[in-house]
Design a protein around this motif. Sequence first.
Motif, PDB file in Angstrom:
ATOM      1  N   VAL B  58      17.815 -39.256  27.067  1.00 55.88           N
ATOM      2  CA  VAL B  58      16.983 -39.290  28.422  1.00 55.88           C
ATOM      3  C   VAL B  58      17.506 -40.686  29.353  1.00 55.88           C
ATOM      4  O   VAL B  58      17.085 -41.504  28.822  1.00 55.88           O
ATOM      5  CB  VAL B  58      15.581 -39.143  28.067  1.00 55.88           C
ATOM      6  N   CYS B  59      18.367 -40.523  30.184  1.00 55.25           N
ATOM      7  CA  CYS B  59      18.726 -41.549  30.975  1.00 55.25           C
ATOM      8  C   CYS B  59      19.175 -41.051  32.443  1.00 55.25           C
ATOM      9  O   CYS B  59      19.480 -40.046  32.599  1.00 55.25           O
ATOM     10  CB  CYS B  59      19.872 -42.180  30.301  1.00 55.25           C
ATOM     11  N   ASP B  60      19.276 -41.964  33.191  1.00 56.37           N
ATOM     12  CA  ASP B  60      19.745 -41.738  34.467  1.00 56.37           C
ATOM     13  C   ASP B  60      21.323 -41.270  34.522  1.00 56.37           C
ATOM     14  O   ASP B  60      22.048 -41.858  34.294  1.00 56.37           O
ATOM     15  CB  ASP B  60      19.503 -43.072  35.432  1.00 56.37           C
ATOM     16  N   PRO B  61      21.584 -39.979  35.165  1.00 57.57           N
ATOM     17  CA  PRO B  61      22.891 -39.859  34.943  1.00 57.57           C
ATOM     18  C   PRO B  61      23.774 -40.534  35.866  1.00 57.57           C
ATOM     19  O   PRO B  61      25.080 -40.546  35.446  1.00 57.57           O
ATOM     20  CB  PRO B  61      22.627 -38.171  35.437  1.00 57.57           C
ATOM     21  N   LEU B  62      23.133 -40.924  37.017  1.00 58.58           N
ATOM     22  CA  LEU B  62      24.272 -41.849  38.041  1.00 58.58           C
ATOM     23  C   LEU B  62      24.570 -43.066  37.021  1.00 58.58           C
ATOM     24  O   LEU B  62      25.672 -43.389  37.122  1.00 58.58           O
ATOM     25  CB  LEU B  62      23.171 -42.125  39.165  1.00 58.58           C
ATOM     26  N   LEU B  63      23.449 -43.760  36.378  1.00 53.72           N
ATOM     27  CA  LEU B  63      24.123 -45.041  35.490  1.00 53.72           C
ATOM     28  C   LEU B  63      25.043 -44.631  34.409  1.00 53.72           C
ATOM     29  O   LEU B  63      25.894 -45.316  34.175  1.00 53.72           O
ATOM     30  CB  LEU B  63      22.901 -45.457  35.021  1.00 53.72           C
ATOM     31  N   ALA B 165      23.501 -56.421  24.487  1.00 55.36           N
ATOM     32  CA  ALA B 165      22.725 -56.189  23.429  1.00 55.36           C
ATOM     33  C   ALA B 165      21.144 -56.553  23.848  1.00 55.36           C
ATOM     34  O   ALA B 165      20.095 -56.028  23.189  1.00 55.36           O
ATOM     35  CB  ALA B 165      23.261 -57.154  22.446  1.00 55.36           C
ATOM     36  N   GLY B 166      21.035 -57.507  24.655  1.00 52.70           N
ATOM     37  CA  GLY B 166      19.846 -57.899  25.257  1.00 52.70           C
ATOM     38  C   GLY B 166      18.918 -56.996  25.668  1.00 52.70           C
ATOM     39  O   GLY B 166      17.794 -56.807  25.997  1.00 52.70           O
ATOM     40  N   VAL B 171      16.638 -50.721  27.725  1.00 52.56           N
ATOM     41  CA  VAL B 171      17.392 -49.282  27.871  1.00 52.56           C
ATOM     42  C   VAL B 171      16.360 -48.260  27.140  1.00 52.56           C
ATOM     43  O   VAL B 171      16.454 -47.014  27.491  1.00 52.56           O
ATOM     44  CB  VAL B 171      18.701 -49.297  27.535  1.00 52.56           C
ATOM     45  N   LEU B 172      16.055 -48.619  25.874  1.00 52.40           N
ATOM     46  CA  LEU B 172      15.317 -47.640  25.144  1.00 52.40           C
ATOM     47  C   LEU B 172      13.725 -47.584  25.239  1.00 52.40           C
ATOM     48  O   LEU B 172      13.060 -46.641  24.736  1.00 52.40           O
ATOM     49  CB  LEU B 172      15.502 -48.045  23.443  1.00 52.40           C
TER      50      LEU B 172
END
Lengths: 321, 321
Positions: B58-63, B165-166, B171-172
């Motif tokens: 699940v994430c923003d498809p534009l990103l 990495a930070g 993101v999660l």
Amino acid sequence: MGEFELIRHYFAAAPCAQGGEGVALGIGDDCALLDVPAGERLAVSTDTLVAGVHFPHVCDPLLLGQRSLAVAASDLAAMGATPIGFTLALTLPEVSAAWLQAYAEGLDRMARHCGLSLIGGDTTRGPLSITMTVFGRVPAGQALLRAGARAGDLLCVGGALGNAAGALPLVLGERQAEAGLSAPLLAHYWSPSPQFALGQALRGKATAALDISDGLLADCGHIAKASGLALEVNLAEVPVSPALEGFLGVEAARHAALTGGDDYVLAFTLPPAQLSSLRASGVPFHVIGRALDGEGVSLRDPQGQDITPQQRGYQHFRETP
Amino acid sequence: MGEFELIRHYFAAAPCAQGGEGVALGIGDDCALLDVPAGERLAVSTDTLVAGVHFPHVCDPLLLGQRSLAVAASDLAAMGATPIGFTLALTLPEVSAAWLQAYAEGLDRMARHCGLSLIGGDTTRGPLSITMTVFGRVPAGQALLRAGARAGDLLCVGGALGNAAGALPLVLGERQAEAGLSAPLLAHYWSPSPQFALGQALRGKATAALDISDGLLADCGHIAKASGLALEVNLAEVPVSPALEGFLGVEAARHAALTGGDDYVLAFTLPPAQLSSLRASGVPFHVIGRALDGEGVSLRDPQGQDITPQQRGYQHFRETP
């Protein structure tokens, strides 16, 4: 070293990954580097095969290695290109040494058969999927496009059609046949031979070309549309293999030849004035129809009657859950 | 026309798919055709991103559209290449118009930012996976390889490290931070900017280069091994962003900068005699160490003490089931 790093080293050690003509830098850096001679262009095509969509989840990895590269390489043949190399993006659910060894063996056989060097790629964990990007070179202005056919051209194909579609029930284990029938059909499905010699012989002669992946009628539709004309196919001239006729019977074999997919045989249009010089090249092909003013694709019986079926592109097999 | 055929037409209509310099033939035929100027070579790299391995399901498809292309394009920058184009192999479990529109928008933004034309690809049904193959050109003999560093060279990087990495816990969704900290970190993760200007400025100057994807120490190890020498990193010189220090604290930020992956910042070796001319080019970079006889990568504190941690490459995040 992680297991996927090991896989990369494994592929990098394959004979087909040791470089070749046109490969200035192969596997191991951020990019590979290719040489394209002056006056030539680089031809590029990408194809993805997904387990359960384009091939059965359970199949011989050696055969899959052969087929996965051949399917992509056929697009180079269809442009009249000379093969250079390919990248392999392989996504695997788990690492099985036996599977990888057999897959790499099949891949390497087909790569060397085609004259393609493995120049890079990526190996990742996930549901089984294979993306090949293939590279070739073709003299500027001589690439075989889908547009360019002219009314009066002959419509031709590079060999017997329908074998791969006919093989599908054998591939899926839904039917069986005696070896004399099943062997040539399965060979065509698992190890199609990209028609590089034909494609290169067509440079400067054919006015349009493609490789038949969606089925003869559907793919002829692509040439007709891109070239802005009509194509007429004479059913009696469409070549069908004895094995396919023996397995399916005459009627079903003809249907497979017209609408079956995955043949990876070239279809092209040829001005009649080029017929004798192409025949002289010694590469086999069959005249199956002609181009004329109009649009769309029609099918004619030996009496010239229009018997065009409802056209449908080939749908890749999809396993039921 | 099937839904996947519609998707192909959709991508073919994107601004980035309308051709550009070096693209002789774009989407729509069996192959695309690229022009490579005489005296130049074609640079090629392939990268695969799998949902649940390289990005969250699940994430923003534009990103995702931006990031999926930038990650692959960074390999071109690391060779010193001038961008030409890319192919997209997109495997999707289902067709969502909203998802596709946003993904294509992000892809198109990054493509135009980089100067990359979409020249072909494949769209198939299956578990979400994205394979990009990117193409650039570089004068023969001037590509930036991993081999070539010499003892006495300076070790340099193109910008602050560890931001991606930070950003991972953000993101999660495992952590949150005030916008002033989270925004620059998330921007670096989702929209890394391939360092094309730096890569091209390094032609004829740098002796070795790559883009940092496995983490600074691990990637320096690749240069050291390929070049047959040792690299020494001065911890105090490793650039870290204020946002990363603010979010993680100084110690954890340094650790992320040394071992975190997905930075897509260039690392390179530079003869000291080239330092002033590279500075004069105006492209920012940081000297963080040096190359010397020996092997491996060592880390030094400001007093020159060896504080090399146990080296480990970055492992892509993998969602627990």
